[in-house]
Design a protein around this motif. Structure first.
Motif, PDB file in Angstrom:
ATOM      1  N   PRO A 126       1.675  -1.740  40.137  1.00  0.00           N
ATOM      2  CA  PRO A 126       2.575  -1.890  38.979  1.00  0.00           C
ATOM      3  C   PRO A 126       3.943  -2.434  39.359  1.00  0.00           C
ATOM      4  CG  PRO A 126       1.393   0.192  38.862  1.00  0.00           C
ATOM      5  CD  PRO A 126       1.078  -0.394  40.213  1.00  0.00           C
ATOM      6  N   LYS A 127       4.404  -2.081  40.553  1.00  0.00           N
ATOM      7  CA  LYS A 127       5.715  -2.556  40.999  1.00  0.00           C
ATOM      8  C   LYS A 127       5.711  -4.070  41.185  1.00  0.00           C
ATOM      9  CE  LYS A 127       9.292  -1.222  44.277  1.00  0.00           C
ATOM     10  NZ  LYS A 127       9.607  -0.328  45.406  1.00  0.00           N
ATOM     11  N   MET A 128       4.628  -4.587  41.758  1.00  0.00           N
ATOM     12  CA  MET A 128       4.536  -6.037  41.952  1.00  0.00           C
ATOM     13  C   MET A 128       4.393  -6.751  40.611  1.00  0.00           C
ATOM     14  SD  MET A 128       4.574  -8.454  44.188  1.00  0.00           S
ATOM     15  CE  MET A 128       4.299 -10.227  44.115  1.00  0.00           C
ATOM     16  N   VAL A 129       3.625  -6.174  39.713  1.00  0.00           N
ATOM     17  CA  VAL A 129       3.442  -6.791  38.396  1.00  0.00           C
ATOM     18  C   VAL A 129       4.772  -6.830  37.643  1.00  0.00           C
ATOM     19  CG1 VAL A 129       2.288  -6.567  36.167  1.00  0.00           C
ATOM     20  CG2 VAL A 129       1.031  -6.082  38.274  1.00  0.00           C
ATOM     21  N   ARG A 130       5.546  -5.757  37.760  1.00  0.00           N
ATOM     22  CA  ARG A 130       6.857  -5.747  37.113  1.00  0.00           C
ATOM     23  C   ARG A 130       7.770  -6.813  37.708  1.00  0.00           C
ATOM     24  NH1 ARG A 130       6.283  -0.078  37.464  1.00  0.00           N
ATOM     25  NH2 ARG A 130       7.650   0.006  39.274  1.00  0.00           N
ATOM     26  N   LEU A 131       7.699  -6.978  39.026  1.00  0.00           N
ATOM     27  CA  LEU A 131       8.525  -7.995  39.670  1.00  0.00           C
ATOM     28  C   LEU A 131       8.169  -9.388  39.174  1.00  0.00           C
ATOM     29  CD1 LEU A 131      10.581  -8.902  41.814  1.00  0.00           C
ATOM     30  CD2 LEU A 131       8.689  -8.967  43.470  1.00  0.00           C
ATOM     31  N   VAL A 132       6.885  -9.681  39.092  1.00  0.00           N
ATOM     32  CA  VAL A 132       6.461 -11.008  38.625  1.00  0.00           C
ATOM     33  C   VAL A 132       6.954 -11.247  37.197  1.00  0.00           C
ATOM     34  CG1 VAL A 132       4.492 -12.466  38.062  1.00  0.00           C
ATOM     35  CG2 VAL A 132       4.457 -11.081  40.145  1.00  0.00           C
ATOM     36  N   ASN A 133       6.779 -10.269  36.345  1.00  0.00           N
ATOM     37  CA  ASN A 133       7.214 -10.414  34.958  1.00  0.00           C
ATOM     38  C   ASN A 133       8.726 -10.575  34.853  1.00  0.00           C
ATOM     39  OD1 ASN A 133       4.613 -10.267  33.945  1.00  0.00           O
ATOM     40  ND2 ASN A 133       4.667  -8.033  33.768  1.00  0.00           N
ATOM     41  N   GLU A 134       9.448  -9.850  35.699  1.00  0.00           N
ATOM     42  CA  GLU A 134      10.902  -9.956  35.690  1.00  0.00           C
ATOM     43  C   GLU A 134      11.343 -11.343  36.142  1.00  0.00           C
ATOM     44  OE1 GLU A 134      12.832  -7.011  38.021  1.00  0.00           O
ATOM     45  OE2 GLU A 134      14.797  -7.950  37.870  1.00  0.00           O
ATOM     46  N   LEU A 135      10.723 -11.848  37.206  1.00  0.00           N
ATOM     47  CA  LEU A 135      11.084 -13.174  37.707  1.00  0.00           C
ATOM     48  C   LEU A 135      10.760 -14.259  36.684  1.00  0.00           C
ATOM     49  CD1 LEU A 135       9.859 -12.891  41.413  1.00  0.00           C
ATOM     50  CD2 LEU A 135      12.220 -12.826  40.584  1.00  0.00           C
ATOM     51  N   LYS A 136       9.642 -14.098  36.000  1.00  0.00           N
ATOM     52  CA  LYS A 136       9.239 -15.096  35.002  1.00  0.00           C
ATOM     53  C   LYS A 136      10.234 -15.164  33.853  1.00  0.00           C
ATOM     54  CE  LYS A 136       4.877 -15.028  33.757  1.00  0.00           C
ATOM     55  NZ  LYS A 136       3.517 -14.511  33.472  1.00  0.00           N
ATOM     56  N   SER A 137      10.758 -14.021  33.473  1.00  0.00           N
ATOM     57  CA  SER A 137      11.664 -13.997  32.325  1.00  0.00           C
ATOM     58  C   SER A 137      13.106 -14.274  32.720  1.00  0.00           C
ATOM     59  CB  SER A 137      11.575 -12.639  31.620  1.00  0.00           C
ATOM     60  OG  SER A 137      11.964 -11.601  32.503  1.00  0.00           O
ATOM     61  N   ARG A 138      13.411 -14.107  34.013  1.00  0.00           N
ATOM     62  CA  ARG A 138      14.803 -14.199  34.445  1.00  0.00           C
ATOM     63  C   ARG A 138      15.289 -15.633  34.594  1.00  0.00           C
ATOM     64  NH1 ARG A 138      16.609 -11.052  39.809  1.00  0.00           N
ATOM     65  NH2 ARG A 138      15.994  -9.276  38.539  1.00  0.00           N
ATOM     66  N   TYR A 139      14.417 -16.532  35.021  1.00  0.00           N
ATOM     67  CA  TYR A 139      14.847 -17.884  35.367  1.00  0.00           C
ATOM     68  C   TYR A 139      14.106 -18.924  34.538  1.00  0.00           C
ATOM     69  CZ  TYR A 139      16.354 -15.307  39.494  1.00  0.00           C
ATOM     70  OH  TYR A 139      16.917 -14.396  40.348  1.00  0.00           O
ATOM     71  N   PRO A 140      14.592 -19.267  33.365  1.00  0.00           N
ATOM     72  CA  PRO A 140      13.860 -20.205  32.513  1.00  0.00           C
ATOM     73  C   PRO A 140      13.762 -21.614  33.075  1.00  0.00           C
ATOM     74  CG  PRO A 140      16.017 -19.738  31.580  1.00  0.00           C
ATOM     75  CD  PRO A 140      15.830 -18.785  32.723  1.00  0.00           C
ATOM     76  N   SER A 141      14.686 -21.999  33.929  1.00  0.00           N
ATOM     77  CA  SER A 141      14.617 -23.357  34.493  1.00  0.00           C
ATOM     78  C   SER A 141      13.956 -23.360  35.866  1.00  0.00           C
ATOM     79  CB  SER A 141      16.033 -23.947  34.617  1.00  0.00           C
ATOM     80  OG  SER A 141      16.791 -23.211  35.566  1.00  0.00           O
TER      81      SER A 141
END
Length: 256
Positions: free
Chosen positions: A170-185
């Motif tokens: 779950p920690k890795m999945v949260r990280l991926v989701n956070e990175l995806k939403s954090r940097y739109p460009s």
């Protein structure tokens, strides 16, 4: 400044968005590359024109066009077997993406069994993704700019014997989701182990938007390719990179 810009600034330095993304790295460690090592490892030099560079630009454009059309931000790069060049493909694709003036690239070494991204760049990294997963070490403290503008690398850190479980945690999945939403460009590229050697890539593939498969001429067997395609039947496969091809082979030092 909007929230996106604030987030990037917090992790990477001062950011200015005009027609291009300008970043002054004040917190992220900046690595001064050894050009002879990069050349030895066949890592692209964004400032030196070559047919090799043009090939990766073509790959970048085809990948980015598909990803933009689907609003995808993440791609995992894998191969059927070891030695096919998927890590080098990940590095050079990330450099090519970062060459676009309005984008940034984050390259994550998610091969927690046999990391190689730091070695290819010549980066001395004593921590990375595994330290975040095991010890809650701050991601921002482990990012490295490898001397390429608009590119940041997250090294793998110490190899993990339970890589499959950690990549699906779950920690890795949260990280991926956070990175995806954090940097739109930003395009986020994950370098993965070969899909037929371990189940790391198969287990992780549901959490990324797309997958790019690297095959090696003369080594990747038809049955291996069929098995890989079967395993990835539920993933969004961008395509396959035919690596080390001998037809119209381009030497790394061949100028344009």
């Amino acid at each position: 400044m909007n929230s996106i810009q604030n987030t990037v600034e917090a992790s990477s330095g001062n950011v200015r968005f005009d027609d291009k993304v300008n970043i002054a790295y004040t917190q992220t460690r900046v690595h001064k590359p050894d050009q002879s090592l990069l050349k030895q490892n066949r890592v692209l030099c964004a400032d030196s024109p070559s047919k090799w560079l043009e090939s990766y630009r073509m790959l970048r454009t085809r990948c980015v066009q598909q990803m933009d059309a689907m609003e995808w931000k993440t791609v995992a790069i894998t191969s059927t077997s070891g030695g096919s060049g998927n890590s080098l493909t990940a590095v050079n694709l990330a450099i090519s993406v970062a060459m676009e003036l309005d984008r940034t690239a984050l390259l994550v070494d998610a091969n927690l069994r046999n990391p190689s991204i730091d070695r290819l760049f010549g980066i001395k990294a004593d921590s990375g993704l595994s330290d975040y997963l095991l010890n809650d070490k701050e991601i921002s403290s482990m990012l490295v700019n490898p001397g390429v503008e608009r590119l940041v690398v997250l090294p793998a850190g110490k190899p993990l014997f339970n890589a499959t479980e950690m990549l699906r945690s779950p920690k890795m999945v949260r990280l991926v989701n956070e990175l995806k939403s954090r940097y739109p460009s930003r395009i986020i590229i994950f370098d993965m182990p070969p899909i037929l050697s371990h189940d790391d890539t198969l287990g992780f593939s549901p959490y990324v938007d797309s997958v790019l498969l690297v095959v090696e001429e003369g080594h990747t067997k038809t049955d291996e390719l069929k098995n890989a395609a079967s395993l990835l039947k539920d993933a969004n496969v961008l395509g396959a990179v035919f690596n080390k091809a001998t037809d119209n082979k381009i030497g790394f030092n061949e100028a344009a």
